[in-house]
Motif scaffolding. Structure first.
Motif, PDB file in Angstrom:
ATOM      1  N   SER A   9       0.903  -1.181  -0.041  1.00  0.00           N
ATOM      2  CA  SER A   9       0.055  -0.048  -0.106  1.00  0.00           C
ATOM      3  C   SER A   9       0.823   1.209  -0.162  1.00  0.00           C
ATOM      4  N   TYR A  10       2.138   0.968   0.349  1.00  0.00           N
ATOM      5  CA  TYR A  10       3.078   2.316   0.129  1.00  0.00           C
ATOM      6  C   TYR A  10       3.212   2.649  -1.171  1.00  0.00           C
ATOM      7  N   LEU A  11       2.773   3.844  -1.656  1.00  0.00           N
ATOM      8  CA  LEU A  11       2.974   4.410  -2.979  1.00  0.00           C
ATOM      9  C   LEU A  11       4.522   4.935  -3.208  1.00  0.00           C
ATOM     10  N   ASN A  12       5.520   4.053  -3.597  1.00  0.00           N
ATOM     11  CA  ASN A  12       6.729   4.710  -3.900  1.00  0.00           C
ATOM     12  C   ASN A  12       6.712   5.625  -5.445  1.00  0.00           C
ATOM     13  N   ASP A  13       6.014   6.883  -5.218  1.00  0.00           N
ATOM     14  CA  ASP A  13       5.881   7.481  -6.253  1.00  0.00           C
ATOM     15  C   ASP A  13       6.785   8.923  -5.993  1.00  0.00           C
ATOM     16  N   PRO A  14       8.022   8.916  -6.827  1.00  0.00           N
ATOM     17  CA  PRO A  14       9.106  10.191  -6.362  1.00  0.00           C
ATOM     18  C   PRO A  14       8.092  11.454  -6.613  1.00  0.00           C
ATOM     19  N   PRO A  15       7.592  11.645  -7.705  1.00  0.00           N
ATOM     20  CA  PRO A  15       7.268  12.785  -8.025  1.00  0.00           C
ATOM     21  C   PRO A  15       6.199  13.179  -7.120  1.00  0.00           C
ATOM     22  N   LEU A  16       5.274  12.486  -6.678  1.00  0.00           N
ATOM     23  CA  LEU A  16       4.006  12.719  -5.734  1.00  0.00           C
ATOM     24  C   LEU A  16       4.579  13.116  -4.368  1.00  0.00           C
ATOM     25  N   ASN A  17       5.329  11.815  -3.847  1.00  0.00           N
ATOM     26  CA  ASN A  17       5.940  12.188  -2.690  1.00  0.00           C
ATOM     27  C   ASN A  17       6.946  13.464  -2.428  1.00  0.00           C
TER      28      ASN A  17
END
Length: 473
Positions: A54-62
């Motif tokens: 469930s952890y969203l490893n999304d660099p632009p979003l984070n």
């Protein structure tokens, strides 16, 4: 948060937390947690969160979310506060704060917010919990040492922020069930976080009226849900007192009309395009463009292009991307999409060239650095990836993503010692001390490093083992 995840987390945290001693609260007379103890507790929880799907490893979003958080705290007296804001892939409407400056935001909440100021108002509230050390203050009221309750406390913190009903099921029959009741933010904590959040929202240049507006959206969602209130309302009880207090305060604050940033609009469109099925996402963006139901036309073309790439309709995706180029302001997000289009068509060399050119305009935008390294690796250019990573590690020595990419680059070159050494640094920065030690042990036995590389591995292993021994005390 899924029930299975919480049950697994309960068993994972109990032996690990007690073995590593994160952190030791000491005697019952102790009245507070130190910043280091808060950070250690937060990192122990984050280690489990990052390992979960469930952890969203999304660099632009984070990166965007974290930058919003820093913009808020830097506007006040807490400019030195360390924050990490991250996304959780879940349609639920929720957000939560953890000890040590970690803030989680559900994708469902991001998509529910109607403006950038609304989204920022949620972060402002959560940052109030962080900077006022509400969780630490709650824990300090417990008349017991951590040696008997750390695992229950850690699980209860997570569970309380996600779903109190699930948390009760997961903690039943343990001392942590009693702790759970203590961990829910009090009315005083909620009011304090609201007031501090409003002040930060105002000083950071956002629309303070967005905070009560967001809660109105939540109230509507609650009514439509037929009694099944959004989790945010369960973990952050919204009383009439809180609503009235916010409304009274914003009436006495300066009104400003704030336009959403293009980055906010693009990232929300990108999130919808990635999280929904390609078919549903394409239909959504096509409908909004046809009926002109949007606040930013470029963002709709942007989202549609991403959905079309996922559907492997690259010709139409190229057409939508051309529209984005025509009407949008220059952005590193556009360059990343340009590279993704080339990669999807098998043109990895062109993708790498696009990213390299874009880095000249946006040298500090790390998601672009990551994308560039991935393109180099896809194009069998690991040496170019390693050079870029080495340059960026001088500026961002705590970036675990760079070490992960470094490990992948060394793996392509079949340099096993260096691969596992880089992997160890990534694990260390992620708070997985045990995993870091294991990686260095593998590096020791790889048999392919020179004398100096092996000496560096042994020296680092000695350092981490000392830290491991210290944590056990």
């Amino acid at each position: 948060m899924r029930l299975s995840y919480l049950i697994i987390l309960l068993f994972l945290l109990m032996p690990r937390a007690l073995a590593e001693g994160l952190p030791e609260l000491g005697e019952a007379s102790q009245t507070t947690l130190s910043p280091l103890q808060e950070r250690q507790l937060g990192e122990s929880i984050m280690r489990e969160i990052r390992a979960d799907p469930s952890y969203l490893n999304d660099p632009p979003l984070n990166e965007y979310l974290t930058n919003l958080g820093y913009r808020l705290v830097s506007s006040g007296d807490d400019s030195k506060t360390s924050l990490e804001v991250f996304a959780i892939r879940d349609n639920e409407i929720n957000a939560f704060a953890l000890p040590g400056g970690f803030i989680g935001v559900y994708t469902g909440l991001i998509l529910l917010t109607q403006s950038e100021s609304e989204l920022t108002s949620v972060l402002a509230h959560e940052s109030g919990h962080v900077t006022q050390h509400h969780i630490a203050r709650i824990l300090a009221t417990q008349k017991q040492t951590l040696a008997t309750s750390l695992a229950g406390i850690a699980v209860a913190i997570l569970a309380a922020r996600y779903n109190p009903q699930i948390s009760q099921a997961a903690l039943i029959g343990t001392q942590a069930a009693a702790v759970q009741n203590q961990l829910n933010f009090t009315r005083q904590h909620e009011l304090e976080a609201d007031r501090i959040g409003l002040q930060r929202l105002d000083k950071a240049g956002f629309d303070v009226r967005a905070m009560p507006a967001f809660f109105e959206h939540l109230q509507k969602a609650k009514r439509f849900a037929e009694g099944n209130a959004p989790n945010y309302l369960r973990t952050h009880p919204l009383t009439f007192e809180r609503i009235a207090d916010m409304q009274n305060r914003v009436q006495n604050m300066h009104y400003r009309q704030v336009t959403d940033s293009q980055e906010f609009q693009f990232l929300r469109a990108r999130l919808r395009a990635q999280e929904e099925s390609p078919k549903d996402a394409i239909a959504y963006f096509e409908n909004s463009l046809q009926e002109k139901k949007y606040t930013n036309e470029a963002a709709q073309h942007f989202g549609l292009a991403i959905a079309l790439i996922r559907a492997r309709n690259l010709e139409r995706a190229e057409q939508e991307f051309t529209q984005v180029r025509k009407i949008a302001q220059p952005s590193p997000l556009i360059e990343i999409l340009a590279g993704q289009l080339k990669s999807a068509g098998g043109k990895t060399a062109e993708a790498a060239a696009i990213y390299s050119a874009a880095l000249k305009s946006y040298p500090q935008y790390r998601p672009l650095v990551y994308a560039s390294c991935e393109a180099f690796l896809q194009n069998r250019q690991p040496q170019d990836a390693l050079k870029l990573i080495s340059d960026k590690l001088q500026f961002y020595p705590q970036d675990y993503n760079l070490y992960l990419l470094q490990a992948k680059s060394y793996a392509v070159l079949d340099k096993k010692l260096l691969q596992h050494k880089s992997q160890a640094e990534a694990y260390y920065l992620l708070g997985n001390l045990r995993g870091a030690v294991e990686q260095l042990q593998i590096a020791q036995k790889s048999g392919d490093g020179d004398f100096y590389q092996l000496s560096a591995v042994e020296a680092r292993l000695k350092e981490l083992r000392a830290l491991e021994a210290e944590a056990r005390k």
